[in-house]
Enzyme design. Structure first.
Site, PDB file in Angstrom:
ATOM      1  N   VAL A  38     -17.425   4.260  -3.297  1.00 37.96           N
ATOM      2  CA  VAL A  38     -17.994   2.950  -2.994  1.00 37.96           C
ATOM      3  C   VAL A  38     -19.346   3.087  -2.288  1.00 37.96           C
ATOM      4  O   VAL A  38     -20.323   2.432  -2.647  1.00 37.96           O
ATOM      5  CB  VAL A  38     -17.041   2.101  -2.119  1.00 37.96           C
ATOM      6  CG1 VAL A  38     -17.629   0.714  -1.889  1.00 37.96           C
ATOM      7  CG2 VAL A  38     -15.666   1.992  -2.754  1.00 37.96           C
ATOM      8  N   TYR A  56     -21.701   5.327  -2.169  1.00 39.97           N
ATOM      9  CA  TYR A  56     -22.892   5.726  -2.925  1.00 39.97           C
ATOM     10  C   TYR A  56     -23.371   4.586  -3.825  1.00 39.97           C
ATOM     11  O   TYR A  56     -24.570   4.297  -3.910  1.00 39.97           O
ATOM     12  CB  TYR A  56     -22.646   7.002  -3.748  1.00 39.97           C
ATOM     13  CG  TYR A  56     -23.960   7.642  -4.127  1.00 39.97           C
ATOM     14  CD1 TYR A  56     -24.571   8.543  -3.272  1.00 39.97           C
ATOM     15  CD2 TYR A  56     -24.632   7.275  -5.291  1.00 39.97           C
ATOM     16  CE1 TYR A  56     -25.812   9.083  -3.568  1.00 39.97           C
ATOM     17  CE2 TYR A  56     -25.872   7.799  -5.601  1.00 39.97           C
ATOM     18  CZ  TYR A  56     -26.457   8.718  -4.737  1.00 39.97           C
ATOM     19  OH  TYR A  56     -27.695   9.246  -5.032  1.00 39.97           O
ATOM     20  N   LYS A  92       0.870  -1.181   0.000  1.00 34.39           N
ATOM     21  CA  LYS A  92       0.000   0.000   0.000  1.00 34.39           C
ATOM     22  C   LYS A  92       0.904   1.228   0.000  1.00 34.39           C
ATOM     23  O   LYS A  92       2.068   1.161   0.422  1.00 34.39           O
ATOM     24  CB  LYS A  92      -0.871  -0.007   1.256  1.00 34.39           C
ATOM     25  CG  LYS A  92      -2.100   0.852   1.176  1.00 34.39           C
ATOM     26  CD  LYS A  92      -3.308   0.129   0.608  1.00 34.39           C
ATOM     27  CE  LYS A  92      -4.490   1.060   0.489  1.00 34.39           C
ATOM     28  NZ  LYS A  92      -5.696   0.398   0.031  1.00 34.39           N
ATOM     29  N   GLY A 148     -19.092   8.021  -0.652  1.00 38.17           N
ATOM     30  CA  GLY A 148     -18.067   8.290  -1.662  1.00 38.17           C
ATOM     31  C   GLY A 148     -18.207   7.347  -2.841  1.00 38.17           C
ATOM     32  O   GLY A 148     -19.292   6.850  -3.143  1.00 38.17           O
ATOM     33  N   GLY A 185     -20.690   7.298   4.916  1.00 44.41           N
ATOM     34  CA  GLY A 185     -19.796   7.659   3.815  1.00 44.41           C
ATOM     35  C   GLY A 185     -20.421   7.346   2.474  1.00 44.41           C
ATOM     36  O   GLY A 185     -20.707   6.197   2.162  1.00 44.41           O
TER      37      GLY A 185
END
Ligand code: NAD
Length: 343
Positions: A181, A183, A80, A179, A177
């Site tokens: 993902v 939504y 990452k 965002g 949230g």
């Protein structure tokens, strides 16, 4: 700042600190484990308060990628990267080119893709400096819709296991949230007849959710105590902690955010309270599964593999019931078994 004795250091193979004076890039790339293949995991851009916070994030996220990729049956190791900066004001072509050069310097040990604060156009800029970028436009593209599909199927598996229901009609879900993902997940849930309670920092996203998805809006801190069946964390990590757990009325926690448990012991608390927790890196693997088809991209094959998340989660839930272990511990053990077999 300690590295080898850092609480989140988990025998990471490599941790690279990157600074590019000309562009202002400050980044950390962590390669956790390459037993299963080259480390693959997205890049997050976030205005961390300090370097320590960024280091903790990248160490935890890269470890999660090792387990996620192994359990999803991918020939990828875990890695990452984080860029320290505000994605709304500090992005530039020079910054992403410098990031691309840093990734390139690892010679293919690490492939990057998008995560919070990063979009496919940022990845395309970095790609001009290195082939070691994934989720490219014209190939597998934005992983978020696949992460959302996998999360939706994971919620279905959890509802089946915990409530013995095949349908989500009338199931109440609190989504934190909205965002990329979150939504898209809400759209799946709405189509399936679920009732949505949502929160986000963005008034625009909240307006959309009210108009398009008939969602009920609540304040950021009120999301935990909603009278719902499912709490779906889809923003940042560590939202399952000593402060929030006593507030939960949901009997299922299933969402796409990474590193949802503030500490492993919070998985035990969830189990003791009879709350079914879908381990984060299992339920949110849809995006990386889609990325794994990058070379000869085929949307149908990618979707078929994402759909396996449903069965993987049911296996974990059943094993957790049998063994009495928290679901996260069961998932970790399954992933470690796969990695050990490869060694
Ligand atoms: P995003 O940046 O598009 O969305 C995050 C949303 O959360 C934003 O709308 C933001 O306003 C909102 N938010 C931030 N703080 C909040 C708070 N305190 N309360 C409520 N809302 C808040 O990110 P994303 O790509 O949708 O990813 C969401 C989560 O899923 C992250 O934890 C990410 O690591 C994880 N994840 C994403 C993917 C992917 O494919 N994008 C894959 C695996 C895991």
């Amino acid at each position: 700042m300690a590295i080898f004795s850092h609480p989140s250091f988990d025998e990471h193979e490599q941790v690279m600190f990157v600074h590019d004076k000309a562009s202002g890039l400050k980044a950390i790339i962590a390669v956790h484990d390459t037993t299963m293949g080259p480390a693959v995991g997205g890049c997050r851009m976030w205005p961390y308060d300090n370097d320590e916070e960024a280091l903790t994030d990248v160490l935890r996220l890269s470890r999660g990628m090792t387990y996620k990729n192994a359990l999803a049956g991918l020939e990828f190791g875990g890695g990452k990267s984080v860029i320290i900066g505000d994605p709304s004001s500090e992005k530039s072509e020079a910054l992403f080119r410098a990031f691309g050069r840093a990734v390139h310097s690892l010679g293919g040990r690490y492939y990057s893709a998008e995560d919070v604060g990063i979009n496919t156009s940022d990845i395309m800029i970095a790609h001009q400096e290195t082939p070691y970028m994934a989720g490219l436009e014209g190939k597998s593209g934005d992983p978020s819709p696949y992460t959302a599909l996998g999360t939706y199927l994971g919620i279905k598996a959890a509802v089946k296991h915990q409530l013995n229901k095949d349908s989500l009609a009338g199931i109440r879900v609190a989504v934190q949230g909205l965002g990329h993902v979150g939504y898209s997940l809400c759209e799946h849930l709405h189509r399936a007849g679920a009732k949505l309670v949502v929160c986000d920092l963005s008034a625009e996203q909240l307006d959309r959710a009210t108009t398009e998805l008939d969602a009920e809006i609540v304040g950021l801190d009120a999301i935990y105590c909603q009278d719902v069946d499912v709490y779906a964390p889809c923003a940042l990590g560590a939202t399952l902690n000593d402060h929030t757990l006593p507030q939960l009325k949901a009997t299922i926690v299933a969402g796409c955010a990474n590193n949802q448990l503030a500490e492993p012991r919070h998985g035990e608390i969830l189990r003791d309270k009879g709350i079914l927790y879908a381990p984060d890196y299992v339920i949110n693997a849809g995006g990386i599964i889609n990325v794994s088809f990058e070379r000869d991209y085929n949307a149908d094959s990618a979707e078929a593999k994402v759909r396996k998340i449903y069965d993987t989660l049911l296996t974990i839930f059943n094993e957790a019931d049998r063994s009495g272990k928290p679901t996260g511990v069961v998932a970790d053990e399954m992933a470690r078994k796969i990695i050990s077999a490869q060694r």
